[in-house]
Design a protein around this motif. Structure first.
Motif, PDB file in Angstrom:
ATOM      1  N   GLY A   1     -21.057 -41.204   4.470  1.00 22.99           N
ATOM      2  CA  GLY A   1     -20.406 -40.272   4.555  1.00 22.99           C
ATOM      3  C   GLY A   1     -20.337 -39.203   3.311  1.00 22.99           C
ATOM      4  O   GLY A   1     -19.711 -38.062   4.172  1.00 22.99           O
ATOM      5  N   GLU A   2     -19.913 -38.902   2.547  1.00 21.70           N
ATOM      6  CA  GLU A   2     -19.586 -38.204   1.401  1.00 21.70           C
ATOM      7  C   GLU A   2     -20.986 -37.054   1.459  1.00 21.70           C
ATOM      8  O   GLU A   2     -22.238 -38.132   1.962  1.00 21.70           O
ATOM      9  CB  GLU A   2     -19.831 -38.973  -0.095  1.00 21.70           C
ATOM     10  CG  GLU A   2     -18.119 -39.869   0.180  1.00 21.70           C
ATOM     11  CD  GLU A   2     -18.349 -40.135  -1.393  1.00 21.70           C
ATOM     12  OE1 GLU A   2     -16.669 -40.244  -2.008  1.00 21.70           O
ATOM     13  OE2 GLU A   2     -18.932 -40.663  -2.106  1.00 21.70           O
ATOM     14  N   VAL A   3     -20.010 -35.794   1.422  1.00 22.56           N
ATOM     15  CA  VAL A   3     -21.528 -34.897   1.144  1.00 22.56           C
ATOM     16  C   VAL A   3     -21.291 -34.230  -0.459  1.00 22.56           C
ATOM     17  O   VAL A   3     -20.159 -33.968  -0.970  1.00 22.56           O
ATOM     18  CB  VAL A   3     -20.695 -33.584   2.212  1.00 22.56           C
ATOM     19  CG1 VAL A   3     -21.532 -32.356   2.248  1.00 22.56           C
ATOM     20  CG2 VAL A   3     -21.076 -33.890   3.800  1.00 22.56           C
ATOM     21  N   ASN A   4     -22.894 -34.154  -0.782  1.00 21.33           N
ATOM     22  CA  ASN A   4     -22.776 -33.123  -1.998  1.00 21.33           C
ATOM     23  C   ASN A   4     -22.054 -31.537  -2.391  1.00 21.33           C
ATOM     24  O   ASN A   4     -22.281 -30.811  -1.229  1.00 21.33           O
ATOM     25  CB  ASN A   4     -24.398 -33.544  -2.239  1.00 21.33           C
ATOM     26  CG  ASN A   4     -24.151 -33.151  -4.026  1.00 21.33           C
ATOM     27  OD1 ASN A   4     -23.594 -33.214  -4.900  1.00 21.33           O
ATOM     28  ND2 ASN A   4     -25.486 -32.000  -3.929  1.00 21.33           N
ATOM     29  N   GLY A   5     -21.246 -31.580  -2.903  1.00 21.63           N
ATOM     30  CA  GLY A   5     -20.633 -30.428  -2.958  1.00 21.63           C
ATOM     31  C   GLY A   5     -19.284 -30.156  -2.161  1.00 21.63           C
ATOM     32  O   GLY A   5     -18.523 -29.368  -2.304  1.00 21.63           O
ATOM     33  N   LYS A   6     -18.934 -31.274  -1.529  1.00 15.40           N
ATOM     34  CA  LYS A   6     -18.218 -31.406  -1.085  1.00 15.40           C
ATOM     35  C   LYS A   6     -16.890 -32.279  -1.408  1.00 15.40           C
ATOM     36  O   LYS A   6     -15.946 -32.553  -2.087  1.00 15.40           O
ATOM     37  CB  LYS A   6     -18.367 -31.610   0.908  1.00 15.40           C
ATOM     38  CG  LYS A   6     -16.652 -31.902   1.374  1.00 15.40           C
ATOM     39  CD  LYS A   6     -16.871 -32.003   3.597  1.00 15.40           C
ATOM     40  CE  LYS A   6     -15.361 -32.142   3.838  1.00 15.40           C
ATOM     41  NZ  LYS A   6     -15.560 -31.931   4.516  1.00 15.40           N
ATOM     42  N   ASN A   7     -17.164 -33.598  -2.028  1.00 12.18           N
ATOM     43  CA  ASN A   7     -16.636 -34.330  -2.451  1.00 12.18           C
ATOM     44  C   ASN A   7     -17.379 -34.489  -3.741  1.00 12.18           C
ATOM     45  O   ASN A   7     -16.073 -35.387  -4.075  1.00 12.18           O
ATOM     46  CB  ASN A   7     -17.611 -36.397  -1.438  1.00 12.18           C
ATOM     47  CG  ASN A   7     -16.747 -36.289   0.294  1.00 12.18           C
ATOM     48  OD1 ASN A   7     -17.785 -35.999   0.313  1.00 12.18           O
ATOM     49  ND2 ASN A   7     -15.369 -36.463   0.497  1.00 12.18           N
ATOM     50  N   TYR A   8     -17.920 -34.016  -4.037  1.00 12.28           N
ATOM     51  CA  TYR A   8     -18.413 -34.305  -5.437  1.00 12.28           C
ATOM     52  C   TYR A   8     -19.348 -33.990  -5.662  1.00 12.28           C
ATOM     53  O   TYR A   8     -19.685 -34.124  -4.689  1.00 12.28           O
ATOM     54  CB  TYR A   8     -18.844 -36.107  -6.231  1.00 12.28           C
ATOM     55  CG  TYR A   8     -17.249 -37.090  -6.257  1.00 12.28           C
ATOM     56  CD1 TYR A   8     -16.822 -37.028  -7.540  1.00 12.28           C
ATOM     57  CD2 TYR A   8     -17.113 -37.598  -4.601  1.00 12.28           C
ATOM     58  CE1 TYR A   8     -16.154 -37.751  -7.473  1.00 12.28           C
ATOM     59  CE2 TYR A   8     -16.231 -38.654  -5.454  1.00 12.28           C
ATOM     60  CZ  TYR A   8     -15.209 -38.721  -6.055  1.00 12.28           C
ATOM     61  OH  TYR A   8     -14.137 -39.437  -6.440  1.00 12.28           O
ATOM     62  N   TYR A   9     -19.775 -33.226  -6.767  1.00  6.89           N
ATOM     63  CA  TYR A   9     -21.513 -33.036  -7.379  1.00  6.89           C
ATOM     64  C   TYR A   9     -22.472 -34.013  -7.495  1.00  6.89           C
ATOM     65  O   TYR A   9     -21.680 -34.785  -8.589  1.00  6.89           O
ATOM     66  CB  TYR A   9     -21.083 -32.317  -8.187  1.00  6.89           C
ATOM     67  CG  TYR A   9     -20.679 -30.446  -7.577  1.00  6.89           C
ATOM     68  CD1 TYR A   9     -21.357 -29.943  -6.826  1.00  6.89           C
ATOM     69  CD2 TYR A   9     -18.946 -29.986  -7.514  1.00  6.89           C
ATOM     70  CE1 TYR A   9     -20.929 -28.578  -5.760  1.00  6.89           C
ATOM     71  CE2 TYR A   9     -18.749 -28.950  -7.668  1.00  6.89           C
ATOM     72  CZ  TYR A   9     -20.068 -27.771  -6.132  1.00  6.89           C
ATOM     73  OH  TYR A   9     -19.240 -27.283  -6.321  1.00  6.89           O
ATOM     74  N   PHE A  10     -23.533 -34.647  -7.385  1.00  6.57           N
ATOM     75  CA  PHE A  10     -23.621 -36.365  -7.744  1.00  6.57           C
ATOM     76  C   PHE A  10     -24.462 -35.776  -8.184  1.00  6.57           C
ATOM     77  O   PHE A  10     -25.554 -35.324  -8.172  1.00  6.57           O
ATOM     78  CB  PHE A  10     -24.021 -37.199  -6.296  1.00  6.57           C
ATOM     79  CG  PHE A  10     -22.916 -37.239  -5.644  1.00  6.57           C
ATOM     80  CD1 PHE A  10     -22.603 -38.827  -5.915  1.00  6.57           C
ATOM     81  CD2 PHE A  10     -22.566 -36.787  -4.246  1.00  6.57           C
ATOM     82  CE1 PHE A  10     -21.356 -38.935  -5.262  1.00  6.57           C
ATOM     83  CE2 PHE A  10     -21.725 -37.396  -3.508  1.00  6.57           C
ATOM     84  CZ  PHE A  10     -20.416 -37.980  -3.626  1.00  6.57           C
ATOM     85  N   ILE A  11     -24.640 -35.837 -10.127  1.00  9.18           N
ATOM     86  CA  ILE A  11     -25.518 -35.650 -10.553  1.00  9.18           C
ATOM     87  C   ILE A  11     -26.399 -36.736 -11.335  1.00  9.18           C
ATOM     88  O   ILE A  11     -25.343 -38.032 -11.533  1.00  9.18           O
ATOM     89  CB  ILE A  11     -25.344 -34.351 -11.924  1.00  9.18           C
ATOM     90  CG1 ILE A  11     -24.412 -35.239 -12.436  1.00  9.18           C
ATOM     91  CG2 ILE A  11     -24.840 -33.596 -11.065  1.00  9.18           C
ATOM     92  CD1 ILE A  11     -23.711 -33.861 -13.525  1.00  9.18           C
TER      93      ILE A  11
END
Length: 198
Positions: free
Chosen positions: A60-70
């Motif tokens: 359910g986590e969204v890149n740029g909303k919950n975190y930036y995932f890198i």
């Protein structure tokens, strides 16, 4: 994600006419993320600084909303470039707060809220002594364990690690301006609102 360099001559020193930095921290499983989500729903004027992380997204986590995932290598590159206001390693993953966006919003007069781990919160206190720091506490160790197990996201080993780390972090609660026990969710949320808005 675009990470902008710090403007020439910009520093982390603050001016009384600028916005305010608010740091929300507490042990894993204490409910700080849920409190932050509700706070932002009720107060859209707050600027929430989305953290960067190397951990995998949860359901359910969204890149740029919950975190930036890198990736780890990208994160380490950004650290070397001085792009983070604070960063820390937690449970085998890196977490960091992008510097430029936070400073821009503070300079434009906004309340900027961060939800970060203890190590990062300590870094913020060192570089932003006038930041308002709030530590969220669990009602008890047993309740904290129940909440972490209730997520269904961690192995027994990871849960044991989180609980051990949580006990160490709770010992640091006195370092923060305000301590709030998240026993009753609505009461805890109201306490945060009272602190921020009077």
């Amino acid at each position: 994600m675009q990470v902008l360099p710090l403007p020439s001559g910009a520093t982390t020193k603050e001016s009384p006419s600028l916005g305010k930095l608010i740091v929300l921290t507490g042990p894993s499983g204490v409910g700080k993320g849920t409190l932050m989500q509700k706070l932002l729903q009720r107060h859209p004027e707050l600027y929430y600084s989305v953290s960067v992380t190397t951990r995998s997204p949860r359901t359910g986590e969204v890149n740029g909303k919950n975190y930036y995932f890198i990736s780890c290598s990208k994160f380490e590159q950004l650290v070397a470039q001085g792009e983070f206001l604070e960063w820390a390693e937690f449970a085998g993953n890196y977490y960091g707060t992008p510097r430029a966006a936070v400073l821009d919003h503070i300079q434009s007069g906004q309340l900027v809220v961060l939800e970060i781990e203890l190590e990062g919160a300590r870094q913020i206190r060192a570089s932003f002594p006038s930041a308002l720091s709030i530590f969220i506490l669990p009602p008890s160790s047993s309740e904290l364990e129940k909440r972490i197990r209730g997520r269904g996201q961690d192995s027994d080993e990871a849960i044991a690690c989180r609980l051990h780390r949580a006990q160490e972090e709770i010992q640091a609660a006195h370092e923060f301006d305000i301590q709030i026990v998240n026993d009753d969710f609505d009461a805890a949320l109201n306490e945060i609102e009272t602190v921020l808005f009077g």
